[in-house]
Write a protein that holds these residues in place. Structure first.
Motif, PDB file in Angstrom:
ATOM      1  N   PHE C 146      41.209  35.883  48.427  1.00  0.00           N
ATOM      2  CA  PHE C 146      40.638  37.211  48.646  1.00  0.00           C
ATOM      3  C   PHE C 146      39.952  37.729  47.380  1.00  0.00           C
ATOM      4  O   PHE C 146      38.824  38.246  47.414  1.00  0.00           O
ATOM      5  CB  PHE C 146      41.753  38.162  49.087  1.00  0.00           C
ATOM      6  CG  PHE C 146      41.299  39.550  49.330  1.00  0.00           C
ATOM      7  CD1 PHE C 146      40.675  39.894  50.530  1.00  0.00           C
ATOM      8  CD2 PHE C 146      41.466  40.543  48.372  1.00  0.00           C
ATOM      9  CE1 PHE C 146      40.253  41.193  50.763  1.00  0.00           C
ATOM     10  CE2 PHE C 146      41.046  41.837  48.594  1.00  0.00           C
ATOM     11  CZ  PHE C 146      40.437  42.160  49.793  1.00  0.00           C
ATOM     12  N   LEU C 147      40.627  37.582  46.265  1.00  0.00           N
ATOM     13  CA  LEU C 147      40.058  38.061  44.998  1.00  0.00           C
ATOM     14  C   LEU C 147      38.793  37.267  44.669  1.00  0.00           C
ATOM     15  O   LEU C 147      37.778  37.814  44.211  1.00  0.00           O
ATOM     16  CB  LEU C 147      41.078  37.901  43.871  1.00  0.00           C
ATOM     17  CG  LEU C 147      42.316  38.813  43.963  1.00  0.00           C
ATOM     18  CD1 LEU C 147      43.359  38.427  42.931  1.00  0.00           C
ATOM     19  CD2 LEU C 147      41.928  40.288  43.802  1.00  0.00           C
ATOM     20  N   GLU C 148      38.860  35.981  44.898  1.00  0.00           N
ATOM     21  CA  GLU C 148      37.710  35.110  44.642  1.00  0.00           C
ATOM     22  C   GLU C 148      36.502  35.584  45.445  1.00  0.00           C
ATOM     23  O   GLU C 148      35.377  35.685  44.921  1.00  0.00           O
ATOM     24  CB  GLU C 148      38.082  33.679  45.050  1.00  0.00           C
ATOM     25  CG  GLU C 148      37.438  32.584  44.210  1.00  0.00           C
ATOM     26  CD  GLU C 148      37.707  32.750  42.723  1.00  0.00           C
ATOM     27  OE1 GLU C 148      36.717  32.819  41.950  1.00  0.00           O
ATOM     28  OE2 GLU C 148      38.903  32.845  42.306  1.00  0.00           O
ATOM     29  N   ARG C 149      36.775  35.877  46.678  1.00  0.00           N
ATOM     30  CA  ARG C 149      35.703  36.349  47.533  1.00  0.00           C
ATOM     31  C   ARG C 149      35.120  37.646  46.997  1.00  0.00           C
ATOM     32  O   ARG C 149      33.915  37.864  46.999  1.00  0.00           O
ATOM     33  CB  ARG C 149      36.212  36.547  48.953  1.00  0.00           C
ATOM     34  CG  ARG C 149      35.282  36.005  49.993  1.00  0.00           C
ATOM     35  CD  ARG C 149      35.929  36.003  51.347  1.00  0.00           C
ATOM     36  NE  ARG C 149      36.495  37.303  51.695  1.00  0.00           N
ATOM     37  CZ  ARG C 149      37.464  37.477  52.616  1.00  0.00           C
ATOM     38  NH1 ARG C 149      37.980  36.418  53.243  1.00  0.00           N
ATOM     39  NH2 ARG C 149      37.919  38.669  52.881  1.00  0.00           N
ATOM     40  N   GLY C 150      36.019  38.503  46.537  1.00  0.00           N
ATOM     41  CA  GLY C 150      35.581  39.764  45.946  1.00  0.00           C
ATOM     42  C   GLY C 150      34.665  39.524  44.754  1.00  0.00           C
ATOM     43  O   GLY C 150      33.690  40.264  44.521  1.00  0.00           O
ATOM     44  N   ILE C 151      34.994  38.513  43.988  1.00  0.00           N
ATOM     45  CA  ILE C 151      34.145  38.201  42.843  1.00  0.00           C
ATOM     46  C   ILE C 151      32.781  37.705  43.304  1.00  0.00           C
ATOM     47  O   ILE C 151      31.737  38.122  42.798  1.00  0.00           O
ATOM     48  CB  ILE C 151      34.819  37.151  41.944  1.00  0.00           C
ATOM     49  CG1 ILE C 151      36.069  37.764  41.276  1.00  0.00           C
ATOM     50  CG2 ILE C 151      33.858  36.639  40.877  1.00  0.00           C
ATOM     51  CD1 ILE C 151      36.950  36.775  40.570  1.00  0.00           C
ATOM     52  N   GLU C 152      32.831  36.838  44.293  1.00  0.00           N
ATOM     53  CA  GLU C 152      31.568  36.306  44.820  1.00  0.00           C
ATOM     54  C   GLU C 152      30.640  37.403  45.313  1.00  0.00           C
ATOM     55  O   GLU C 152      29.428  37.360  45.108  1.00  0.00           O
ATOM     56  CB  GLU C 152      31.843  35.316  45.956  1.00  0.00           C
ATOM     57  CG  GLU C 152      32.267  33.941  45.440  1.00  0.00           C
ATOM     58  CD  GLU C 152      32.897  33.108  46.547  1.00  0.00           C
ATOM     59  OE1 GLU C 152      32.640  33.397  47.744  1.00  0.00           O
ATOM     60  OE2 GLU C 152      33.676  32.183  46.233  1.00  0.00           O
ATOM     61  N   THR C 153      31.258  38.388  45.940  1.00  0.00           N
ATOM     62  CA  THR C 153      30.418  39.474  46.463  1.00  0.00           C
ATOM     63  C   THR C 153      30.073  40.479  45.382  1.00  0.00           C
ATOM     64  O   THR C 153      29.405  41.484  45.652  1.00  0.00           O
ATOM     65  CB  THR C 153      31.151  40.234  47.586  1.00  0.00           C
ATOM     66  OG1 THR C 153      32.312  40.848  47.016  1.00  0.00           O
ATOM     67  CG2 THR C 153      31.553  39.304  48.711  1.00  0.00           C
TER      68      THR C 153
END
Lengths: 206, 206, 206, 206
Positions: C146-153
């Motif tokens: 989830f955090l990774e995705r947040g970074i990607e976005t």
DNA sequence: AATGAATGAGTATTCATTCAT
DNA sequence: CATGAATGAATACTCATTCAT
């Protein structure tokens, strides 16, 4: 490969167990006294596991009480009934059934209960209470009523025995204790009790 | 430079120690019975260390025996002496010193010894032996001799009491036990013993 | 002649029994812990005989494991599903469903499982393994994703939280334990969790 | 005939025994938990007879309480003293001694006490009380005072952390539990605690 | 399937006895 | 002599597990 049916590891006999355990416990308490009696031993004699003992009796003390309560009571009841319904003269009753009753005490289970109560009663007051209410007190009351009736019929005169019927049973107590304690020193307890009854009657007859 | 001898009050002489320990032990055995009595408690009451108890008494059992042996004997001795040297008539003796003696038993240390013997005698046959030889047997023999002498002097006639002098002491036994067991159910033991003596005398007088 | 089918209410279908027993077991383990929990008690609460418990669970330990396994899993699954399919912004998700989820833990059955694992996990490594695989590990992995995705976005920046998502749930754990242990010392666990999330977001937002 | 001095059967070391027994008890309670710990085992590890354990600790429960009480207190005291007398800036103190303190907890005896309290606290409310009064409550109060002072000096701003200093220690708790429970799943607890402190400071600095 | 009586190994605790000091 | 710390065997009671019914 044998078809011999193995002995079942245990029996389920819910009905009988408590009685059997109590019976075994009585023996052990009788031999050792309360403190020195081991629950293990009780179980072994009852042919039962230790755990089962605790299924039916929550503690050693409860077992003890149950055992003590279980003895005694019926016999005194039947004597009391007999007193109240006899057609014998008072003297004949005392010389007959009463003496017979007292002669049966020494050597009986009752005398063992007696010993346990003397030894341990101290720490089981409710047991003493029970025993007094149901046995000693009622027995003495019965004797008082009986003597009173003898006076009414003119057979007896009023003496100290009326107030203290313990005088009648004292030799029975001595006999019971003697037999348990001085096992080897024989004492003719039957004769003792009879002789004492002679004396009592001589004393109280009108 | 001389050392002032201090605290003589607390300086117990060693000779007294065994007695003090036995005394404490008696109390504890009286209260708890043999099995439930703890050596620790005995030592504490005697004001000594547990170890010292074992210096004087090799085991708890030996302590018990010593304690039981320590009570009783003197009193019966003096009564026997008195019997053998009295100048009272037999009846006067029975009504006087004899009754007095019996009345002192209930509530006394002897009755506690009695209880302990009834409770534990079983497992200490030598103790029973000792007690019989020194107390019971001698007491009964003394009574027999006394009654015999009464017959010789024409004061008494021969009855079953001659063979079974237990008849004389039975109410004393009952009284002693009653007092210990039914503490709250009062019983006039003095009167009981006296009344019984009346009856006995009535019975045996020539 | 047809037999009226009676007492349908009391006719439990066998399929339910294991569940009922496990349910009762959960209660008992929760109250007493593993060692102090008695199988007897479990059976009683489940309204079945002790024997039946052993029909479905070979040993107390197996029962314990089954009980622990039975809790927990569904909830984390649905949270993971939600994470993977949500249309909320990352922040909105954390502040909304994620906080809500964490706030539900203290006082819930899960926190009791937590306690049992902390207390007994030691001796049931397979249970720990199971719990890690199915709950802790998956939960943490989900957070990482989830955090990774947040970074990607571009919503989040990379911080230590990415490596140690435990930082996110620590106050939830503290809250759960506090509630169980210091029952009387109230703590506003909802606010605690929320405040912590504020801090986390402040920290990780790009 | 040999002159070899036999190893004395036992040593008298009154002073040391309680400590040694408590130490052994701690180990056993740590490994097994309260219920599964056997007093026998404690005695064996302390190199002492079972009886001696009971000379110093009346019951297993008392031993448990003594053991739990014996850990913990000094450390928190010295930290509190340090807080009250430090000349470091608030931030420097948090990053330095405070973090160091928290990093020492996981893996320490304190974390074991923690586990025992979580597991058994339930049934020993006085122990919880003691622990709260002496450790948890004082620790939190100390943190509150410290934060307040930081605000007064203008170093910190007022945030939810003031009301709930638990936010500061939550990762320490998680670390302690993680290390005990998931022994094999390594977690860099030092880094976790440090990263969390970064976040906290970022959050509360004026 | 279901019951609960029966088992027996396990454990806290006590207490007579020993022995270093 | 005297102490009391230390020992260890003994014992009441519990409880997981089995098994006849």
């Amino acid at each position: 490969m044998s078809a011999v049916p193995t002995e079942p590891r245990y029996q389920r006999r819910k009905e009988d167990r408590p009685k059997e355990i109590a019976e075994a416990a009585f023996e052990v308490f009788a031999e050792k006294g309360y403190a020195a009696a081991r629950v293990d031993e009780v179980a072994k004699r009852a042919g039962v596991s230790k755990g089962l003992t605790y299924l039916y009796f929550k503690t050693k003390e409860e077992l003890f009480k149950a055992v003590i309560r279980g003895v005694v009571v019926r016999r005194i009841d039947s004597l009391i009934d007999e007193v109240d319904s006899t057609e014998l003269t008072a003297e004949a009753f005392l010389r007959g059934p009463m003496v017979a009753f007292m002669q049966r005490i020494p050597g009986s289970r009752i005398s063992i209960v007696l010993r346990l109560l003397i030894a341990e009663g101290h720490r089981h007051p409710d047991l003493l209470e029970y025993y007094y209410e149901n046995v000693v007190g009622r027995g003495l009351a019965m004797l008082r009523r009986f003597l009173e009736r003898g006076i009414e019929t003119g057979e007896f005169r009023r003496t100290a025995v009326n107030d203290m019927p313990q005088l009648i049973v004292a030799p029975m107590l001595l006999s019971a204790i003697w037999k348990m304690v001085f096992v080897k020193r024989s004492l003719d307890t039957d004769r003792l009790i009879e002789a004492h009854m002679d004396m009592i009657l001589e004393h109280i007859k009108a």
